[in-house]
Design a protein around this motif. Structure first.
Motif, PDB file in Angstrom:
ATOM      1  N   TRP A  49       0.862  -1.174   0.000  1.00 38.78           N
ATOM      2  CA  TRP A  49       0.000   0.000   0.000  1.00 38.78           C
ATOM      3  C   TRP A  49       0.898   1.224   0.000  1.00 38.78           C
ATOM      4  O   TRP A  49       1.929   1.255   0.670  1.00 38.78           O
ATOM      5  CB  TRP A  49      -0.884   0.039   1.242  1.00 38.78           C
ATOM      6  N   GLU A  50       0.503   2.243  -0.708  1.00 37.21           N
ATOM      7  CA  GLU A  50       1.261   3.489  -0.750  1.00 37.21           C
ATOM      8  C   GLU A  50       0.385   4.600  -0.208  1.00 37.21           C
ATOM      9  O   GLU A  50      -0.606   4.987  -0.841  1.00 37.21           O
ATOM     10  CB  GLU A  50       1.698   3.798  -2.181  1.00 37.21           C
ATOM     11  N   ARG A  51       0.721   5.069   0.980  1.00 37.65           N
ATOM     12  CA  ARG A  51      -0.084   6.129   1.579  1.00 37.65           C
ATOM     13  C   ARG A  51       0.194   7.456   0.877  1.00 37.65           C
ATOM     14  O   ARG A  51       1.315   7.722   0.453  1.00 37.65           O
ATOM     15  CB  ARG A  51       0.232   6.251   3.075  1.00 37.65           C
ATOM     16  N   PRO A  52      -0.828   8.314   0.749  1.00 36.71           N
ATOM     17  CA  PRO A  52      -0.633   9.595   0.064  1.00 36.71           C
ATOM     18  C   PRO A  52       0.376  10.467   0.787  1.00 36.71           C
ATOM     19  O   PRO A  52       0.482  10.435   2.017  1.00 36.71           O
ATOM     20  CB  PRO A  52      -2.038  10.223   0.082  1.00 36.71           C
ATOM     21  N   ALA A  53       1.153  11.250   0.010  1.00 33.93           N
ATOM     22  CA  ALA A  53       2.188  12.109   0.604  1.00 33.93           C
ATOM     23  C   ALA A  53       1.564  13.161   1.507  1.00 33.93           C
ATOM     24  O   ALA A  53       2.057  13.455   2.588  1.00 33.93           O
ATOM     25  CB  ALA A  53       3.008  12.773  -0.505  1.00 33.93           C
ATOM     26  N   ALA A  54       0.460  13.742   1.056  1.00 34.29           N
ATOM     27  CA  ALA A  54      -0.240  14.748   1.854  1.00 34.29           C
ATOM     28  C   ALA A  54      -1.548  14.141   2.350  1.00 34.29           C
ATOM     29  O   ALA A  54      -2.474  13.927   1.577  1.00 34.29           O
ATOM     30  CB  ALA A  54      -0.509  16.000   1.029  1.00 34.29           C
ATOM     31  N   SER A  55      -1.596  13.848   3.637  1.00 31.97           N
ATOM     32  CA  SER A  55      -2.775  13.183   4.179  1.00 31.97           C
ATOM     33  C   SER A  55      -3.883  14.189   4.464  1.00 31.97           C
ATOM     34  O   SER A  55      -3.663  15.238   5.042  1.00 31.97           O
ATOM     35  CB  SER A  55      -2.397  12.453   5.479  1.00 31.97           C
ATOM     36  N   SER A  56      -5.080  13.881   4.017  1.00 35.44           N
ATOM     37  CA  SER A  56      -6.249  14.697   4.323  1.00 35.44           C
ATOM     38  C   SER A  56      -7.438  13.766   4.430  1.00 35.44           C
ATOM     39  O   SER A  56      -7.330  12.569   4.180  1.00 35.44           O
ATOM     40  CB  SER A  56      -6.473  15.752   3.229  1.00 35.44           C
ATOM     41  N   TRP A  57      -8.596  14.322   4.808  1.00 33.32           N
ATOM     42  CA  TRP A  57      -9.733  13.441   5.049  1.00 33.32           C
ATOM     43  C   TRP A  57     -10.266  12.807   3.770  1.00 33.32           C
ATOM     44  O   TRP A  57     -10.972  11.824   3.812  1.00 33.32           O
ATOM     45  CB  TRP A  57     -10.855  14.201   5.765  1.00 33.32           C
ATOM     46  N   GLY A  58      -9.882  13.315   2.609  1.00 33.03           N
ATOM     47  CA  GLY A  58     -10.353  12.726   1.365  1.00 33.03           C
ATOM     48  C   GLY A  58      -9.353  11.826   0.675  1.00 33.03           C
ATOM     49  O   GLY A  58      -9.642  11.248  -0.362  1.00 33.03           O
ATOM     50  N   SER A  59      -8.159  11.690   1.252  1.00 31.24           N
ATOM     51  CA  SER A  59      -7.118  10.906   0.591  1.00 31.24           C
ATOM     52  C   SER A  59      -7.267   9.426   0.917  1.00 31.24           C
ATOM     53  O   SER A  59      -7.702   9.054   2.002  1.00 31.24           O
ATOM     54  CB  SER A  59      -5.736  11.401   1.023  1.00 31.24           C
ATOM     55  N   VAL A  60      -6.910   8.586  -0.031  1.00 32.50           N
ATOM     56  CA  VAL A  60      -6.977   7.139   0.167  1.00 32.50           C
ATOM     57  C   VAL A  60      -5.650   6.533  -0.264  1.00 32.50           C
ATOM     58  O   VAL A  60      -4.975   7.047  -1.158  1.00 32.50           O
ATOM     59  CB  VAL A  60      -8.125   6.502  -0.653  1.00 32.50           C
ATOM     60  N   PRO A  61      -5.224   5.426   0.362  1.00 34.52           N
ATOM     61  CA  PRO A  61      -3.986   4.773  -0.050  1.00 34.52           C
ATOM     62  C   PRO A  61      -4.154   4.124  -1.415  1.00 34.52           C
ATOM     63  O   PRO A  61      -5.244   3.698  -1.789  1.00 34.52           O
ATOM     64  CB  PRO A  61      -3.756   3.727   1.045  1.00 34.52           C
ATOM     65  N   THR A  62      -3.077   4.090  -2.171  1.00 30.64           N
ATOM     66  CA  THR A  62      -3.081   3.455  -3.480  1.00 30.64           C
ATOM     67  C   THR A  62      -2.184   2.222  -3.442  1.00 30.64           C
ATOM     68  O   THR A  62      -1.455   1.996  -2.477  1.00 30.64           O
ATOM     69  CB  THR A  62      -2.589   4.421  -4.566  1.00 30.64           C
ATOM     70  N   LEU A  63      -2.252   1.437  -4.501  1.00 31.30           N
ATOM     71  CA  LEU A  63      -1.486   0.200  -4.570  1.00 31.30           C
ATOM     72  C   LEU A  63      -0.216   0.405  -5.391  1.00 31.30           C
ATOM     73  O   LEU A  63      -0.247   1.001  -6.463  1.00 31.30           O
ATOM     74  CB  LEU A  63      -2.329  -0.912  -5.184  1.00 31.30           C
ATOM     75  N   ARG A  64       0.882  -0.105  -4.864  1.00 34.02           N
ATOM     76  CA  ARG A  64       2.170  -0.034  -5.547  1.00 34.02           C
ATOM     77  C   ARG A  64       2.503  -1.424  -6.064  1.00 34.02           C
ATOM     78  O   ARG A  64       2.496  -2.387  -5.303  1.00 34.02           O
ATOM     79  CB  ARG A  64       3.247   0.453  -4.578  1.00 34.02           C
ATOM     80  N   SER A  65       2.773  -1.522  -7.352  1.00 36.55           N
ATOM     81  CA  SER A  65       3.000  -2.835  -7.952  1.00 36.55           C
ATOM     82  C   SER A  65       4.225  -2.820  -8.848  1.00 36.55           C
ATOM     83  O   SER A  65       4.495  -1.842  -9.551  1.00 36.55           O
ATOM     84  CB  SER A  65       1.774  -3.265  -8.768  1.00 36.55           C
ATOM     85  N   SER A  66       4.983  -3.924  -8.819  1.00 37.04           N
ATOM     86  CA  SER A  66       6.140  -4.075  -9.690  1.00 37.04           C
ATOM     87  C   SER A  66       5.794  -4.879 -10.934  1.00 37.04           C
ATOM     88  O   SER A  66       6.648  -5.145 -11.769  1.00 37.04           O
ATOM     89  CB  SER A  66       7.276  -4.781  -8.932  1.00 37.04           C
TER      90      SER A  66
END
Length: 240
Positions: A49-66
């Protein structure tokens, strides 16, 4: 009044969708069962999981894949619910959240990948696709709407525009937006300004920023307590 109802409705729709579609942990057996039952609308392999650099109430983690299978398998069901399973091949949970070095696929990953391939062959339809919550588009729209009202609307009475900017943007889950709707112009007509003629005693931006930081810490601690009491059903990890 119509605009206020629109903002409240938008926040409610976002909150329900974000809670419903937030990724929840599961076991590999549940993944295999859903695949076998054809109860998978889309799936995605990822490294972490890749957490957003700037966290706010609307941000969601994204998936990091190789680009290879595992060690994280995420799937979305037709009803919009999303689950993920951490396979035994993963080095550690911390690696999954902060982008550790991906490991070669192990037996458990290959077994689940085989189940996916068999399901695709049986159904004749592709399942792979980006698994992201549908609610991720609502928060920016709601945020821009509130920002436009804050800038273009009447001057707030309790705090400055910067104060309400930090409260609205920084307090988790959009609770700051609800506070703004409840007590401040142009929503509330019962606002009594703390200022006197020639004296501006409104709360400033720094106060709003500090309140948003304190609120974020408090909500985070509350999330930990709720997680310990109710697992991830009340507040999923991706929202907490």
């Amino acid at each position: 009044m119509v605009l206020r109802v629109a903002v409240i409705t938008s926040w409610t729709v976002w909150a329900v969708m974000a809670w419903w579609s937030a990724p929840r942990p599961a076991e590999a057996e549940q993944a295999r069962a859903d695949i076998a039952a054809g109860d998978v609308a889309a799936y995605q392999w990822a490294d972490s999981w890749e957490r957003p650099a700037a966290s706010s109430w609307g941000s969601v983690p994204t998936l990091r894949s190789s680009g290879q299978d595992g060690p994280l398998f995420v799937w979305r069901k037709p009803d919009g619910r999303t689950y993920y399973v951490v396979l035994a091949d993963a080095a550690s949970t911390e690696d999954l959240y902060f982008g550790g070095t991906p490991e070669p696929p192990g037996p458990q990953t290959e077994s689940l990948a085989g189940a996916v391939r068999a399901s695709v062959l049986d159904s004749g339809r592709p399942l792979a696709g980006e698994v992201q919550p549908d609610s991720r588009f609502l928060a920016p729209v709601l945020g821009l709407l509130c920002l436009a009202i804050l800038i273009g609307g009447p001057a707030p009475a309790i705090g400055t525009r910067w104060y309400w900017f930090w409260i609205s943007a920084g307090v988790p889950f959009g609770l700051g937006v609800l506070a703004w709707l409840l007590v401040e112009r142009p929503w509330s007509r019962r606002v009594i300004s703390p200022s006197e003629p020639g004296v501006d005693r409104r709360y400033r931006g720094l106060t709003g920023f500090l309140i948003s930081v304190a609120a974020a810490i408090a909500v985070s601690l509350l999330s930990v307590l709720l997680d310990a009491a109710f697992d991830t059903w009340v507040i999923p990890e991706s929202l907490g």
